[in-house]
Write a protein that holds these residues in place. Structure first.
Motif, PDB file in Angstrom:
ATOM      1  N   THR A   1       0.862  -1.192   0.000  1.00 44.36           N
ATOM      2  CA  THR A   1       0.000   0.000   0.000  1.00 44.36           C
ATOM      3  C   THR A   1       0.898   1.243   0.000  1.00 44.36           C
ATOM      4  OG1 THR A   1       0.022   0.132   2.389  1.00 44.36           O
ATOM      5  CG2 THR A   1      -1.731  -1.202   1.396  1.00 44.36           C
ATOM      6  N   GLY A   2       0.285   2.415  -0.240  1.00 42.15           N
ATOM      7  CA  GLY A   2       1.038   3.665  -0.193  1.00 42.15           C
ATOM      8  C   GLY A   2       1.716   3.851   1.167  1.00 42.15           C
ATOM      9  N   ARG A   3       0.960   3.517   2.228  1.00 39.93           N
ATOM     10  CA  ARG A   3       1.513   3.689   3.581  1.00 39.93           C
ATOM     11  C   ARG A   3       2.737   2.790   3.784  1.00 39.93           C
ATOM     12  NH1 ARG A   3      -2.009   4.347   8.808  1.00 39.93           N
ATOM     13  NH2 ARG A   3      -3.276   5.353   7.251  1.00 39.93           N
ATOM     14  N   GLU A   4       2.635   1.543   3.279  1.00 38.47           N
ATOM     15  CA  GLU A   4       3.784   0.621   3.419  1.00 38.47           C
ATOM     16  C   GLU A   4       4.990   1.130   2.623  1.00 38.47           C
ATOM     17  OE1 GLU A   4       1.476  -3.629   4.172  1.00 38.47           O
ATOM     18  OE2 GLU A   4       1.570  -2.807   2.143  1.00 38.47           O
ATOM     19  N   CYS A   5       4.724   1.726   1.472  1.00 38.27           N
ATOM     20  CA  CYS A   5       5.829   2.292   0.674  1.00 38.27           C
ATOM     21  C   CYS A   5       6.534   3.381   1.465  1.00 38.27           C
ATOM     22  CB  CYS A   5       5.321   2.894  -0.641  1.00 38.27           C
ATOM     23  SG  CYS A   5       4.722   1.673  -1.810  1.00 38.27           S
ATOM     24  N   ARG A   6       5.726   4.250   2.087  1.00 38.20           N
ATOM     25  CA  ARG A   6       6.321   5.381   2.830  1.00 38.20           C
ATOM     26  C   ARG A   6       7.015   4.912   4.108  1.00 38.20           C
ATOM     27  NH1 ARG A   6       1.946   7.583   0.702  1.00 38.20           N
ATOM     28  NH2 ARG A   6       0.719   7.182   2.554  1.00 38.20           N
ATOM     29  N   ARG A   7       6.571   3.768   4.623  1.00 37.24           N
ATOM     30  CA  ARG A   7       7.277   3.246   5.796  1.00 37.24           C
ATOM     31  C   ARG A   7       8.704   2.826   5.382  1.00 37.24           C
ATOM     32  NH1 ARG A   7       3.718  -0.935   7.993  1.00 37.24           N
ATOM     33  NH2 ARG A   7       2.255   0.752   8.307  1.00 37.24           N
ATOM     34  N   LEU A   8       8.821   2.286   4.160  1.00 45.03           N
ATOM     35  CA  LEU A   8      10.157   1.902   3.678  1.00 45.03           C
ATOM     36  C   LEU A   8      10.990   3.124   3.312  1.00 45.03           C
ATOM     37  CD1 LEU A   8       9.636  -1.057   1.168  1.00 45.03           C
ATOM     38  CD2 LEU A   8      10.598  -1.144   3.461  1.00 45.03           C
ATOM     39  N   GLU A   9      10.333   4.105   2.668  1.00 42.45           N
ATOM     40  CA  GLU A   9      11.036   5.303   2.183  1.00 42.45           C
ATOM     41  C   GLU A   9      10.242   6.527   2.650  1.00 42.45           C
ATOM     42  OE1 GLU A   9      13.907   5.199   0.915  1.00 42.45           O
ATOM     43  OE2 GLU A   9      14.050   3.082   0.424  1.00 42.45           O
ATOM     44  N   PRO A  10      10.555   7.027   3.854  1.00 41.39           N
ATOM     45  CA  PRO A  10       9.713   8.057   4.477  1.00 41.39           C
ATOM     46  C   PRO A  10       9.631   9.366   3.687  1.00 41.39           C
ATOM     47  CG  PRO A  10      11.187   7.048   6.087  1.00 41.39           C
ATOM     48  CD  PRO A  10      11.594   6.518   4.760  1.00 41.39           C
ATOM     49  N   LEU A  11      10.565   9.651   2.796  1.00 41.75           N
ATOM     50  CA  LEU A  11      10.509  10.928   2.078  1.00 41.75           C
ATOM     51  C   LEU A  11       9.682  10.863   0.790  1.00 41.75           C
ATOM     52  CD1 LEU A  11      14.094  12.396   2.637  1.00 41.75           C
ATOM     53  CD2 LEU A  11      12.047  12.592   4.038  1.00 41.75           C
ATOM     54  N   LEU A  12       9.082   9.706   0.539  1.00 40.49           N
ATOM     55  CA  LEU A  12       8.195   9.617  -0.635  1.00 40.49           C
ATOM     56  C   LEU A  12       6.987  10.543  -0.456  1.00 40.49           C
ATOM     57  CD1 LEU A  12       7.873   5.803  -1.484  1.00 40.49           C
ATOM     58  CD2 LEU A  12       8.843   7.586  -2.953  1.00 40.49           C
ATOM     59  N   ALA A  13       6.449  11.027  -1.583  1.00 38.39           N
ATOM     60  CA  ALA A  13       5.309  11.946  -1.527  1.00 38.39           C
ATOM     61  C   ALA A  13       4.109  11.269  -0.856  1.00 38.39           C
ATOM     62  CB  ALA A  13       4.931  12.359  -2.940  1.00 38.39           C
ATOM     63  N   PRO A  14       3.319  12.057  -0.109  1.00 44.85           N
ATOM     64  CA  PRO A  14       2.130  11.480   0.545  1.00 44.85           C
ATOM     65  C   PRO A  14       1.148  10.915  -0.480  1.00 44.85           C
ATOM     66  CG  PRO A  14       2.480  13.788   1.203  1.00 44.85           C
ATOM     67  CD  PRO A  14       3.524  13.471   0.193  1.00 44.85           C
TER      68      PRO A  14
ATOM     69  N   GLY B   1       2.682   0.326  -4.430  1.00 46.53           N
ATOM     70  CA  GLY B   1       3.970   0.060  -5.062  1.00 46.53           C
ATOM     71  C   GLY B   1       4.314  -1.415  -5.060  1.00 46.53           C
ATOM     72  N   LEU B   2       5.407  -1.715  -5.736  1.00 51.10           N
ATOM     73  CA  LEU B   2       5.921  -3.077  -5.793  1.00 51.10           C
ATOM     74  C   LEU B   2       7.297  -3.105  -5.168  1.00 51.10           C
ATOM     75  CD1 LEU B   2       5.050  -4.088  -9.471  1.00 51.10           C
ATOM     76  CD2 LEU B   2       3.991  -4.923  -7.357  1.00 51.10           C
ATOM     77  N   ARG B   3       7.458  -3.950  -4.177  1.00 44.89           N
ATOM     78  CA  ARG B   3       8.776  -4.093  -3.553  1.00 44.89           C
ATOM     79  C   ARG B   3       9.483  -5.268  -4.231  1.00 44.89           C
ATOM     80  NH1 ARG B   3      10.187  -4.653   2.868  1.00 44.89           N
ATOM     81  NH2 ARG B   3      12.311  -5.383   2.551  1.00 44.89           N
ATOM     82  N   VAL B   4      10.616  -4.980  -4.835  1.00 43.06           N
ATOM     83  CA  VAL B   4      11.394  -6.015  -5.530  1.00 43.06           C
ATOM     84  C   VAL B   4      12.786  -6.008  -4.914  1.00 43.06           C
ATOM     85  CG1 VAL B   4      12.317  -6.779  -7.750  1.00 43.06           C
ATOM     86  CG2 VAL B   4      10.026  -5.779  -7.635  1.00 43.06           C
ATOM     87  N   ASP B   5      13.010  -6.943  -4.008  1.00 47.57           N
ATOM     88  CA  ASP B   5      14.275  -6.923  -3.269  1.00 47.57           C
ATOM     89  C   ASP B   5      15.447  -7.455  -4.091  1.00 47.57           C
ATOM     90  OD1 ASP B   5      13.139  -5.743  -1.099  1.00 47.57           O
ATOM     91  OD2 ASP B   5      12.793  -7.602   0.006  1.00 47.57           O
ATOM     92  N   GLY B   6      15.159  -8.028  -5.278  1.00 44.92           N
ATOM     93  CA  GLY B   6      16.249  -8.622  -6.071  1.00 44.92           C
ATOM     94  C   GLY B   6      16.820  -7.713  -7.147  1.00 44.92           C
ATOM     95  N   ASP B   7      16.256  -6.523  -7.355  1.00 42.08           N
ATOM     96  CA  ASP B   7      16.772  -5.611  -8.398  1.00 42.08           C
ATOM     97  C   ASP B   7      17.743  -4.622  -7.757  1.00 42.08           C
ATOM     98  OD1 ASP B   7      15.365  -6.772 -10.425  1.00 42.08           O
ATOM     99  OD2 ASP B   7      14.066  -5.055 -10.839  1.00 42.08           O
TER     100      ASP B   7
END
Ligand code: GLY
Length: 381
Positions: free
Chosen positions: A122-135, A140-146
Motif C-alpha cells: 500500500t502507499g503507507r507501506e511504501c512510505r514506511r520503507l522510504e519516508p521521504l516519498l510523496a504522501p 507500489g511493488l517491492r522487488v528486493d532482487g533488483d
C-alpha cells in the motif's frame, strides 16, 4: 592477435577481459576505453522492475546476468583492485495516480506469471520503507532482487582488469573492417594502423552499424535511442534520503531515482528517437525534475551536479545481438538497448564461449544476430 574488439564500452571491455582470461591474444580499439553509454547510465540491475510485455526471452538472459552479478563484481574488484559500487539495495516501483496504479498492477501480474519475486505494498507501506516519498503515493511493488552498480566505476574497473590481463589497447577509432578472402581479418584504425586478428568482435554500441567495410548482410540493425539523465548530490546532512532505487511511471513517462552510497543521486531517463542528437534540453531536464519532484518533493533542495545525454543501442526487438555474424570471423556484441550494464556479466561469458568454440551457449542462442538476416526472416515469414 587472436581477437580484435572494436569498441571499449562496458560490453567491449568485458568481452576483451573474458577473452584474454581464456588465453586469447586480445586487442581493443577505442579512442577512450571505458567511455560510451555507461558513462551516462544509472546502473539499475532491473530485470524484474523493467520487465516489458513481449520481452519474455530477454527476461531469461537478464535474470541470468543479474544472478551472476554478485560473483562477477567480486571477481572484477579482485582482478582490478577497484570498487565497482555494486549495491544490493533492492527497488521500489511506485504509482501516483489511478492510471499509474493500474499499470503497476499489470506489471505485478506479469511478474507473477513468470514466478518473479515482487510484493504489492500500500502507499503507507511504501512510505514506511522510504519516508521521504510523496504522501500521494498510492501503492507500489517491492522487488528486493533488483540491485544497482555504478557504471562509471564498472567501466574503470574493466579497463584496469583488461590491462592486467594483457589486453592491448589501441586508443583510436577503428575506421574500416579488413576483409580478406571473404573473412573478417582485423581493422584499419585512424591514422592508418592496420591490426590483423583471427576474429573481430564489433561492440561499438549504437555506432556499430557505421563501421566502414562491413558487407551489407553483416551490418547490425542498431539505432541510437537518446536518454537524458541528471545527477544530484545528497549532502551527508540530508541522509538517509533514499535507501533503495525508486522508480515510477508518472502519467505515462518512466522516471527513476538511483541513490549511491557516496551521496550521488541519479535521476533518469528520457527515451527519444532523435538519431545522433545528444543535446541536453530544457524540456528533458524539466520533465525529469517535475516527475522526480512528484515522487520525492525534497529533491528540489539538492544540488544539481550534472546533466547529460547518452545513446542506447536499440535493436528491432530490444534484445542484444550476440555471437557470429553473417561474415566469417566477425562476431557482434551490440544492441543491448536499455540493459547494457545489466547484461555485462553474461555478455562476457557468452562472447568468450563463442570466441573459443565458434558456437553460442544454449542460453544465448535466441540472440544470434542471424535472426535478422534476410534468409532467416524469409523462413520465419
Ligand atoms: N534501463 C534504464 C534506461 O534505459 O533508461
Amino acid at each position: 592477435m587472436d581477437v580484435l574488439v572494436i569498441g571499449g564500452g562496458v560490453i567491449g571491455l568485458v568481452t576483451a577481459w573474458r577473452a584474454a582470461q581464456r588465453g586469447l591474444r586480445t586487442a581493443l580499439a577505442d579512442p577512450e576505453p571505458g567511455g560510451g553509454a555507461a558513462q551516462v547510465a544509472a546502473g539499475m540491475l532491473a530485470a524484474v522492475t523493467e520487465l516489458h510485455y513481449g520481452e519474455e526471452t530477454l527476461l531469461g538472459l537478464n535474470l541470468a546476468s543479474a544472478n551472476r552479478y554478485p560473483r562477477f563484481a567480486a571477481e572484477l574488484e579482485e582482478a582490478s583492485g577497484e570498487d565497482t559500487g555494486y549495491r544490493s539495495c533492492g527497488t521500489l516501483a511506485v504509482a501516483l495516480d489511478t492510471d499509474d496504479r493500474a499499470h503497476l498492477r499489470e506489471l505485478h501480474a506479469l511478474q507473477r506469471r513468470f514466478g518473479l519475486e515482487s510484493e504489492w505494498l500500500t502507499g503507507r507501506e511504501c512510505r514506511r520503507l522510504e519516508p521521504l516519498l510523496a504522501p500521494g503515493v498510492r501503492g507500489g511493488l517491492r522487488v528486493d532482487g533488483d540491485h544497482q552498480i555504478d557504471p562509471r566505476r564498472l567501466a574503470r574497473a574493466l579497463v584496469v582488469a583488461c590491462e592486467r590481463a594483457g589486453v592491448v589497447f589501441h586508443r583510436r577509432w577503428a575506421e574500416r573492417l579488413s576483409v580478406v578472402r571473404d573473412r573478417a581479418a582485423g581493422a584499419v584504425l585512424a591514422g592508418g594502423l592496420s591490426v590483423a586478428a583471427g576474429q573481430v568482435v564489433l561492440a561499438a554500441g549504437s555506432l556499430s552499424g557505421r563501421l566502414e567495410g562491413l558487407p551489407a548482410q553483416a551490418v547490425p540493425p542498431v539505432r541510437p535511442v537518446k536518454g537524458q539523465v541528471l545527477r544530484l548530490n545528497v549532502p551527508p546532512s540530508y541522509a538517509p534520503f533514499l535507501s533503495r532505487t525508486v522508480r515510477a511511471v508518472v502519467r505515462g513517462s518512466h522516471v527513476y531515482l538511483v541513490p549511491r552510497e557516496n551521496g550521488e543521486l541519479v535521476v533518469g531517463a528520457t527515451s527519444e528517437e532523435l538519431g545522433w542528437d545528444t543535446t541536453v534540453t530544457a524540456g528533458g531536464v524539466y520533465r525529469l525534475l517535475r516527475d522526480a519532484h512528484e515522487l520525492m518533493p525534497g529533491i528540489t533542495e539538492l544540488p544539481l551536479t550534472e546533466t547529460r545525454a547518452g545513446l542506447r543501442p536499440g535493436s528491432p526487438d530490444n534484445a542484444p545481438l550476440l555471437g557470429p555474424a553473417e561474415l566469417p570471423g566477425l562476431l557482434l556484441a551490440t544492441g543491448h538497448y536499455r540493459n547494457g550494464v545489466l547484461l555485462t556479466p553474461v555478455t562476457g561469458d557468452v562472447m568468450a564461449h563463442a570466441l573459443v568454440t565458434g558456437e553460442l551457449p544454449d542460453e544465448a542462442r535466441p540472440f544470434t544476430p542471424r535472426r535478422f538476416s534476410p534468409a532467416q526472416q524469409k523462413v520465419s515469414a
